[in-house]
Design a protein around this motif. Structure first.
Motif, PDB file in Angstrom:
ATOM      1  N   ARG A  60       7.054  13.667   4.001  1.00 44.13           N
ATOM      2  CA  ARG A  60       6.150  14.400   3.129  1.00 44.13           C
ATOM      3  C   ARG A  60       4.731  13.969   3.457  1.00 44.13           C
ATOM      4  O   ARG A  60       4.504  12.888   4.004  1.00 44.13           O
ATOM      5  CB  ARG A  60       6.426  14.104   1.650  1.00 44.13           C
ATOM      6  N   THR A  61       3.777  14.809   3.104  1.00 47.32           N
ATOM      7  CA  THR A  61       2.379  14.452   3.257  1.00 47.32           C
ATOM      8  C   THR A  61       1.895  13.874   1.933  1.00 47.32           C
ATOM      9  O   THR A  61       2.001  14.522   0.894  1.00 47.32           O
ATOM     10  CB  THR A  61       1.550  15.680   3.673  1.00 47.32           C
ATOM     11  N   LEU A  62       1.410  12.632   1.985  1.00 39.37           N
ATOM     12  CA  LEU A  62       0.926  11.915   0.805  1.00 39.37           C
ATOM     13  C   LEU A  62      -0.554  11.602   0.967  1.00 39.37           C
ATOM     14  O   LEU A  62      -1.115  11.687   2.056  1.00 39.37           O
ATOM     15  CB  LEU A  62       1.705  10.611   0.623  1.00 39.37           C
ATOM     16  N   VAL A  63      -1.157  11.206  -0.126  1.00 41.38           N
ATOM     17  CA  VAL A  63      -2.557  10.770  -0.119  1.00 41.38           C
ATOM     18  C   VAL A  63      -2.581   9.284   0.238  1.00 41.38           C
ATOM     19  O   VAL A  63      -1.776   8.504  -0.265  1.00 41.38           O
ATOM     20  CB  VAL A  63      -3.211  11.008  -1.494  1.00 41.38           C
ATOM     21  N   VAL A  64      -3.490   8.911   1.114  1.00 41.36           N
ATOM     22  CA  VAL A  64      -3.666   7.506   1.489  1.00 41.36           C
ATOM     23  C   VAL A  64      -5.115   7.126   1.173  1.00 41.36           C
ATOM     24  O   VAL A  64      -6.031   7.909   1.411  1.00 41.36           O
ATOM     25  CB  VAL A  64      -3.307   7.263   2.979  1.00 41.36           C
ATOM     26  N   GLU A  65      -5.297   5.941   0.603  1.00 41.49           N
ATOM     27  CA  GLU A  65      -6.638   5.464   0.246  1.00 41.49           C
ATOM     28  C   GLU A  65      -6.851   4.069   0.791  1.00 41.49           C
ATOM     29  O   GLU A  65      -5.919   3.259   0.805  1.00 41.49           O
ATOM     30  CB  GLU A  65      -6.805   5.446  -1.266  1.00 41.49           C
ATOM     31  N   ALA A  66      -8.072   3.806   1.213  1.00 39.74           N
ATOM     32  CA  ALA A  66      -8.443   2.494   1.735  1.00 39.74           C
ATOM     33  C   ALA A  66      -9.807   2.125   1.183  1.00 39.74           C
ATOM     34  O   ALA A  66     -10.563   2.983   0.717  1.00 39.74           O
ATOM     35  CB  ALA A  66      -8.487   2.526   3.260  1.00 39.74           C
ATOM     36  N   ASP A  67     -10.126   0.840   1.241  1.00 37.19           N
ATOM     37  CA  ASP A  67     -11.452   0.399   0.794  1.00 37.19           C
ATOM     38  C   ASP A  67     -12.518   0.737   1.826  1.00 37.19           C
ATOM     39  O   ASP A  67     -13.681   0.878   1.491  1.00 37.19           O
ATOM     40  CB  ASP A  67     -11.435  -1.100   0.496  1.00 37.19           C
ATOM     41  N   GLY A  68     -12.119   0.886   3.089  1.00 34.50           N
ATOM     42  CA  GLY A  68     -13.045   1.285   4.153  1.00 34.50           C
ATOM     43  C   GLY A  68     -12.666   2.658   4.675  1.00 34.50           C
ATOM     44  O   GLY A  68     -11.829   3.349   4.094  1.00 34.50           O
ATOM     45  N   ASP A  69     -13.287   3.053   5.779  1.00 34.50           N
ATOM     46  CA  ASP A  69     -12.991   4.359   6.373  1.00 34.50           C
ATOM     47  C   ASP A  69     -11.609   4.371   7.010  1.00 34.50           C
ATOM     48  O   ASP A  69     -11.167   3.370   7.586  1.00 34.50           O
ATOM     49  CB  ASP A  69     -14.037   4.703   7.440  1.00 34.50           C
ATOM     50  N   LEU A  70     -10.961   5.519   6.922  1.00 30.64           N
ATOM     51  CA  LEU A  70      -9.674   5.742   7.581  1.00 30.64           C
ATOM     52  C   LEU A  70      -9.909   6.560   8.842  1.00 30.64           C
ATOM     53  O   LEU A  70     -10.864   7.335   8.915  1.00 30.64           O
ATOM     54  CB  LEU A  70      -8.727   6.515   6.652  1.00 30.64           C
ATOM     55  N   ALA A  71      -9.007   6.395   9.809  1.00 29.89           N
ATOM     56  CA  ALA A  71      -9.118   7.147  11.052  1.00 29.89           C
ATOM     57  C   ALA A  71      -7.860   7.982  11.272  1.00 29.89           C
ATOM     58  O   ALA A  71      -6.753   7.438  11.229  1.00 29.89           O
ATOM     59  CB  ALA A  71      -9.322   6.191  12.228  1.00 29.89           C
ATOM     60  N   ALA A  75     -11.424  11.542   5.128  1.00 31.31           N
ATOM     61  CA  ALA A  75     -12.810  11.744   4.715  1.00 31.31           C
ATOM     62  C   ALA A  75     -13.228  10.431   4.078  1.00 31.31           C
ATOM     63  O   ALA A  75     -12.920  10.171   2.915  1.00 31.31           O
ATOM     64  CB  ALA A  75     -12.921  12.907   3.734  1.00 31.31           C
ATOM     65  N   GLY A  76     -13.845   9.574   4.867  1.00 29.92           N
ATOM     66  CA  GLY A  76     -14.208   8.249   4.377  1.00 29.92           C
ATOM     67  C   GLY A  76     -12.968   7.412   4.135  1.00 29.92           C
ATOM     68  O   GLY A  76     -12.127   7.262   5.005  1.00 29.92           O
ATOM     69  N   GLY A  77     -12.828   6.892   2.913  1.00 26.04           N
ATOM     70  CA  GLY A  77     -11.699   6.031   2.574  1.00 26.04           C
ATOM     71  C   GLY A  77     -10.506   6.765   1.997  1.00 26.04           C
ATOM     72  O   GLY A  77      -9.561   6.140   1.526  1.00 26.04           O
ATOM     73  N   ALA A  78     -10.533   8.100   2.022  1.00 23.65           N
ATOM     74  CA  ALA A  78      -9.401   8.896   1.547  1.00 23.65           C
ATOM     75  C   ALA A  78      -8.842   9.699   2.704  1.00 23.65           C
ATOM     76  O   ALA A  78      -9.583  10.115   3.602  1.00 23.65           O
ATOM     77  CB  ALA A  78      -9.843   9.833   0.427  1.00 23.65           C
ATOM     78  N   GLY A  79      -7.543   9.913   2.691  1.00 19.43           N
ATOM     79  CA  GLY A  79      -6.941  10.689   3.759  1.00 19.43           C
ATOM     80  C   GLY A  79      -5.583  11.223   3.360  1.00 19.43           C
ATOM     81  O   GLY A  79      -5.111  11.013   2.241  1.00 19.43           O
ATOM     82  N   LEU A  80      -4.984  11.916   4.296  1.00 18.07           N
ATOM     83  CA  LEU A  80      -3.619  12.394   4.152  1.00 18.07           C
ATOM     84  C   LEU A  80      -2.792  11.750   5.246  1.00 18.07           C
ATOM     85  O   LEU A  80      -3.299  11.469   6.334  1.00 18.07           O
ATOM     86  CB  LEU A  80      -3.551  13.920   4.274  1.00 18.07           C
ATOM     87  N   ALA A  81      -1.531  11.505   4.943  1.00 17.02           N
ATOM     88  CA  ALA A  81      -0.643  10.871   5.917  1.00 17.02           C
ATOM     89  C   ALA A  81       0.743  11.460   5.796  1.00 17.02           C
ATOM     90  O   ALA A  81       1.232  11.672   4.685  1.00 17.02           O
ATOM     91  CB  ALA A  81      -0.586   9.359   5.685  1.00 17.02           C
ATOM     92  N   GLN A  82       1.355  11.741   6.944  1.00 11.33           N
ATOM     93  CA  GLN A  82       2.759  12.127   6.945  1.00 11.33           C
ATOM     94  C   GLN A  82       3.566  10.843   6.895  1.00 11.33           C
ATOM     95  O   GLN A  82       3.427   9.974   7.763  1.00 11.33           O
ATOM     96  CB  GLN A  82       3.111  12.934   8.183  1.00 11.33           C
ATOM     97  N   ILE A  83       4.397  10.729   5.864  1.00  9.90           N
ATOM     98  CA  ILE A  83       5.131   9.491   5.582  1.00  9.90           C
ATOM     99  C   ILE A  83       6.621   9.764   5.535  1.00  9.90           C
ATOM    100  O   ILE A  83       7.060  10.750   4.927  1.00  9.90           O
ATOM    101  CB  ILE A  83       4.673   8.893   4.229  1.00  9.90           C
ATOM    102  N   ARG A  84       7.403   8.893   6.147  1.00 11.89           N
ATOM    103  CA  ARG A  84       8.859   8.954   6.027  1.00 11.89           C
ATOM    104  C   ARG A  84       9.239   8.396   4.662  1.00 11.89           C
ATOM    105  O   ARG A  84       9.075   7.202   4.392  1.00 11.89           O
ATOM    106  CB  ARG A  84       9.530   8.130   7.130  1.00 11.89           C
ATOM    107  N   LEU A  85       9.729   9.262   3.771  1.00 15.97           N
ATOM    108  CA  LEU A  85      10.068   8.846   2.409  1.00 15.97           C
ATOM    109  C   LEU A  85      11.197   7.834   2.382  1.00 15.97           C
ATOM    110  O   LEU A  85      11.192   6.922   1.558  1.00 15.97           O
ATOM    111  CB  LEU A  85      10.435  10.053   1.557  1.00 15.97           C
ATOM    112  N   ASP A  86      12.170   7.978   3.290  1.00 16.52           N
ATOM    113  CA  ASP A  86      13.274   7.031   3.305  1.00 16.52           C
ATOM    114  C   ASP A  86      12.783   5.631   3.653  1.00 16.52           C
ATOM    115  O   ASP A  86      13.215   4.643   3.064  1.00 16.52           O
ATOM    116  CB  ASP A  86      14.400   7.485   4.231  1.00 16.52           C
TER     117      ASP A  86
END
Length: 166
Positions: free
Chosen positions: A88-99, A118-129
């Protein structure tokens, strides 16, 4: 949410026009869609690179399970019926910039990849299992920096973990 699963907070307008007539989306648009957890083709996945469930299209009304035939219908329908969605695609957050392209790791094991940022927020495809199997309190990181993974607020509770079994 108002306006369907996209909600009214997705930002920007939807336009169907020849590509030469369409203006490039602004950084504000991308920040708004990322904050809402809305993947976009060309940024988060290629046309041939993902199943609809990988990018939450089944939850965003991008797939009509009552409609007639479409390419890949058998696989998509089987994934829904069996509850075997693994990514699934989830939201990922970091204290610094994401790439984009950064691997998401939990104690060294690969969970997925950052698809847009976009800065410290992003989207990531994650294996739920793999995420479900991650020990509580495991150090989750991207490019060595700690990150937090969350489901978008519109994401149905029933789709969060029930789909992690094979």
């Amino acid at each position: 949410a108002a306006g369907g699963p996209r909600g009214d907070g997705a930002g920007g307008r939807r336009l169907v026009a020849p590509s030469a007539a369409a203006a490039a989306p602004s950084d504000g648009y991308h920040a708004a869609r990322i904050a809402r957890g809305l993947p976009e083709q060309g940024f988060d996945y290629g046309a041939q690179d993902a199943f609809p469930a990988d990018v939450n299209l089944d939850l965003l009304h991008g797939v009509d399970f009552a409609k007639g035939c479409f390419v890949g219908q058998e696989v998509v329908s089987r994934m829904k019926r069996r509850g075997s969605v693994r990514k699934r695609t989830l939201v990922v957050e970091a204290d610094g910039d994401l790439a984009p392209g950064a691997d998401i790791l939990a104690d060294g094991a690969r969970l997925g990849v950052v698809t847009s940022a976009a800065g410290g927020a992003g989207l990531a495809q994650i294996r739920l299992d793999r995420l479900a199997a991650t020990a509580e309190g495991a150090a989750v990181s991207a490019d060595g920096a700690p990150v937090r993974l969350t489901f978008p607020d519109w994401f149905p509770e029933t789709a969060r973990w029930a789909e992690t079994s094979a």
